[in-house]
Write an enzyme that holds these catalytic residues in place. Structure first.
Site, mmCIF file in Angstrom:
data_model
loop_
_atom_site.group_PDB
_atom_site.id
_atom_site.type_symbol
_atom_site.label_atom_id
_atom_site.label_comp_id
_atom_site.label_asym_id
_atom_site.label_seq_id
_atom_site.Cartn_x
_atom_site.Cartn_y
_atom_site.Cartn_z
ATOM 1 N N PHE A 142 0.857 -1.182 0.000
ATOM 2 C CA PHE A 142 0.000 0.000 0.000
ATOM 3 C C PHE A 142 0.903 1.246 0.000
ATOM 4 O O PHE A 142 1.911 1.284 0.707
ATOM 5 C CB PHE A 142 -0.896 -0.036 1.239
ATOM 6 C CG PHE A 142 -1.983 0.991 1.231
ATOM 7 C CD1 PHE A 142 -3.127 0.813 0.466
ATOM 8 C CD2 PHE A 142 -1.864 2.148 1.993
ATOM 9 C CE1 PHE A 142 -4.133 1.765 0.458
ATOM 10 C CE2 PHE A 142 -2.870 3.107 1.991
ATOM 11 C CZ PHE A 142 -4.002 2.915 1.214
ATOM 12 N N ASP A 213 1.203 -4.899 8.616
ATOM 13 C CA ASP A 213 0.055 -4.005 8.431
ATOM 14 C C ASP A 213 -1.195 -4.883 8.322
ATOM 15 O O ASP A 213 -1.315 -5.695 7.396
ATOM 16 C CB ASP A 213 0.265 -3.171 7.159
ATOM 17 C CG ASP A 213 -0.797 -2.096 6.981
ATOM 18 O OD1 ASP A 213 -1.936 -2.308 7.456
ATOM 19 O OD2 ASP A 213 -0.505 -1.055 6.357
ATOM 20 N N TYR A 238 -11.189 2.096 10.807
ATOM 21 C CA TYR A 238 -12.407 2.406 10.019
ATOM 22 C C TYR A 238 -12.739 1.387 8.950
ATOM 23 O O TYR A 238 -13.680 1.563 8.218
ATOM 24 C CB TYR A 238 -12.271 3.792 9.375
ATOM 25 C CG TYR A 238 -11.008 3.986 8.567
ATOM 26 C CD1 TYR A 238 -10.929 3.506 7.269
ATOM 27 C CD2 TYR A 238 -9.898 4.635 9.105
ATOM 28 C CE1 TYR A 238 -9.766 3.662 6.532
ATOM 29 C CE2 TYR A 238 -8.738 4.795 8.369
ATOM 30 C CZ TYR A 238 -8.672 4.303 7.088
ATOM 31 O OH TYR A 238 -7.529 4.449 6.367
ATOM 32 N N LYS A 239 -11.933 0.325 8.821
ATOM 33 C CA LYS A 239 -12.237 -0.700 7.810
ATOM 34 C C LYS A 239 -13.118 -1.775 8.452
ATOM 35 O O LYS A 239 -14.250 -1.492 8.794
ATOM 36 C CB LYS A 239 -10.938 -1.224 7.201
ATOM 37 C CG LYS A 239 -10.277 -0.140 6.328
ATOM 38 C CD LYS A 239 -8.932 -0.531 5.767
ATOM 39 C CE LYS A 239 -8.416 0.581 4.859
ATOM 40 N NZ LYS A 239 -6.987 0.480 4.578
ATOM 41 N N ARG A 387 -12.902 -4.440 -7.008
ATOM 42 C CA ARG A 387 -12.660 -5.035 -5.691
ATOM 43 C C ARG A 387 -13.961 -5.127 -4.904
ATOM 44 O O ARG A 387 -14.701 -4.146 -4.815
ATOM 45 C CB ARG A 387 -11.648 -4.164 -4.946
ATOM 46 C CG ARG A 387 -11.197 -4.729 -3.630
ATOM 47 C CD ARG A 387 -10.142 -3.840 -3.020
ATOM 48 N NE ARG A 387 -10.758 -2.712 -2.317
ATOM 49 C CZ ARG A 387 -10.114 -1.947 -1.430
ATOM 50 N NH1 ARG A 387 -8.842 -2.172 -1.172
ATOM 51 N NH2 ARG A 387 -10.719 -0.955 -0.838
HETATM 52 C C1 LIG Z 1 -6.236 1.622 4.266
HETATM 53 C C2 LIG Z 1 -4.807 1.317 4.469
HETATM 54 C C3 LIG Z 1 -3.997 2.182 5.197
HETATM 55 C C4 LIG Z 1 -4.557 3.504 5.637
HETATM 56 O O1 LIG Z 1 -3.688 4.324 6.322
HETATM 57 P P1 LIG Z 1 -4.288 5.661 6.971
HETATM 58 O O2 LIG Z 1 -3.170 6.271 7.666
HETATM 59 O O3 LIG Z 1 -5.429 5.246 7.843
HETATM 60 O O4 LIG Z 1 -4.826 6.509 5.859
HETATM 61 C C5 LIG Z 1 -2.707 1.777 5.484
HETATM 62 N N1 LIG Z 1 -2.226 0.597 5.024
HETATM 63 C C6 LIG Z 1 -2.991 -0.234 4.270
HETATM 64 C C7 LIG Z 1 -2.428 -1.531 3.804
HETATM 65 C C8 LIG Z 1 -4.290 0.109 3.971
HETATM 66 O O5 LIG Z 1 -5.034 -0.701 3.229
#
Ligand SMILES: *Cc1c(COP(=O)(O)O)cnc(C)c1O
Length: 416
Positions: A142, A213, A238-239, A387
């Site tokens: 990511f 992560d 938030y996911k 997705r």
């Molecule tokens: C959604 C996501 C993030 C989000 O990071 P934020 O700091 O909350 O914006 C980080 N890593 C991965 C792999 C994600 O899918």
């Protein structure tokens, strides 16, 4: 648009008997009523922003009018005996998340964003392996994970090499050069799940530390960080945890590192006694030392309430249902893939699958736009990925069926 109890959504008349039967035997079916979802929508994007849990609006109203409006500053410490004060909120939320990720409560710190927690975790991990110079990561990790590593490395004088390799080749690239592996367990695009336990063990054998992560893992299926011997981990509020837009994230630091891991962002709230207002930083016990500033009370309260959705839920049951939903989806999509040139990029092997299913598709962005117009909400990820996230707490096999009918209609060019 009204938010409804989705249990009132009628079962499609053409729903195959085997799917009807799977829903009838679903031990998590009762959980669906806890979520407020717009009528007529199949929401397959809870892996990007989880929906609103029924308990949240009431909780936020109480925090706003009662705790903030009436209690004012007193709410920081009011009801401290019952641990219902604002000061205790991060620890209360940490304990709820700890159960979902195989951690002990004092190993989890809640606050800030995932990106900021990645910085804290990577900074601490690198400092614990001072004689090595390579960070091993997934080439398609990511973006924020890659950017945080780049920024931290620049701050540290550029002394590290960020070695990016395909995520199918991580194990082959482990060596005595690697200081830290920075990996996302479930790839946000393809939904491929890495072997967290296996890779953690292999990293350990090579003397490397692991930073995981869990953005697409926590709340989606059982995670056992301590069982795997993981060192550090971060994840999103938030996911799959449904804490609401911008909800605080979490950081896991294995207990064995508490004494030795430096706190890069040492703030007053991570001090052992913030109101002593001491001149020197003395870390709070446990992972709490990694939260530098004042807790985000409103968003923490929403996350705290939303996490009650997991109460009494067996994570193994959640995983079994997730696999049943994604298997069903993959099966129903097969004839459509053949007819319309879609290619499944999510592994079929259960061990390599998270809780999402992705396809490469011609004209994917336009296809997803038309799907969203029809009320089948997934998302498009560049360059050509459709997705679809599945969430066992509020999806049924009937939803999978509805989604596939919507996808069929869009691919066959029917107007909504
Ligand atoms: C959604 C996501 C993030 C989000 O990071 P934020 O700091 O909350 O914006 C980080 N890593 C991965 C792999 C994600 O899918």
């Amino acid at each position: 648009m009204t938010l409804t109890d989705t249990q009132t959504t009628p079962v499609p008349a053409d729903l195959p008997a085997d799917l009807l039967d799977l829903d009838a035997r679903d031990p998590l079916a009762h959980k669906r009523a806890e979520f407020l979802l717009p009528a007529g929508v199949v929401y397959l994007d809870g892996n990007s922003l989880g929906p609103l849990h029924r308990s949240v609006p009431e909780r936020i109203e109480r925090v706003l009018r009662g705790e903030w409006g009436e209690g004012l500053i007193r709410s920081w410490t009011a009801n401290a005996e019952a641990a219902l004060d604002w000061m205790a909120l991060p620890d209360r939320v940490a304990a709820k998340i700890a159960r979902l990720i195989g951690a002990r409560p004092h190993e989890v710190a809640v606050g800030d964003s995932t990106s900021v927690n990645l910085f804290k975790a990577l900074a601490a991990a690198l400092a614990l392996v001072p004689d090595r110079r390579v960070i091993l990561t997934d080439a398609d990790n990511f973006p924020t994970d890659l950017y945080v590593a780049q920024g931290l490395n620049a701050l540290l004088g550029g002394r590290y090499e960020l070695r990016r390799v395909p995520n199918t080749e991580i194990a082959a690239h482990l060596s005595l050069e690697i200081a830290v592996t920075l990996l996302t367990e479930v790839d946000y695009r393809t939904g491929r799940r890495l072997d967290l336990a296996g890779l953690s063990a292999q990293a350990r054998e090579h003397g490397a530390l692991t930073v995981w992560d869990l953005a697409h893992s926590a709340g989606a299926f059982e995670v056992d960080l301590n069982g795997a011997g993981a060192d550090f981990a971060v994840g999103c509020g938030y996911k799959y945890l449904n804490g609401g837009p911008g909800a605080p994230a979490f950081l896991f630091v294995a207990e064995r590192h508490h004494a030795g891991a430096p706190v890069a962002l040492s703030g007053w709230m991570g001090h052992a006694d913030p109101f002593e207002m001491a001149r020197d930083f003395v870390p709070a016990p446990g992972a709490r030392r990694f939260v530098p500033g004042t807790p985000q009370v409103l968003s923490l309260s929403a996350l705290d309430a939303a996490l009650d959705a997991f109460e009494g839920v067996e994570m193994a049951e959640l995983r079994a249902k997730s696999l049943s939903l994604t298997d069903t989806f993959i099966g129903l999509m097969e004839p459509l893939c053949a007819a319309h040139g879609l290619m499944l990029v999510t592994p079929r092997a259960h061990a390599q699958r998270g809780s999402q299913v992705s396809y490469r598709a011609p004209d994917a962005q336009a296809v997803m736009r038309r799907l969203v117009e029809r009320g089948v909400i997934g998302d498009f990820r560049t360059p050509d990925i459709l997705r679809f996230g599945f969430t066992p707490l509020y999806h049924s096999h009937a939803d999978v069926w509805r989604a596939v009918q919507g996808i069929r209609a869009v691919l066959e060019g029917q107007t909504p």
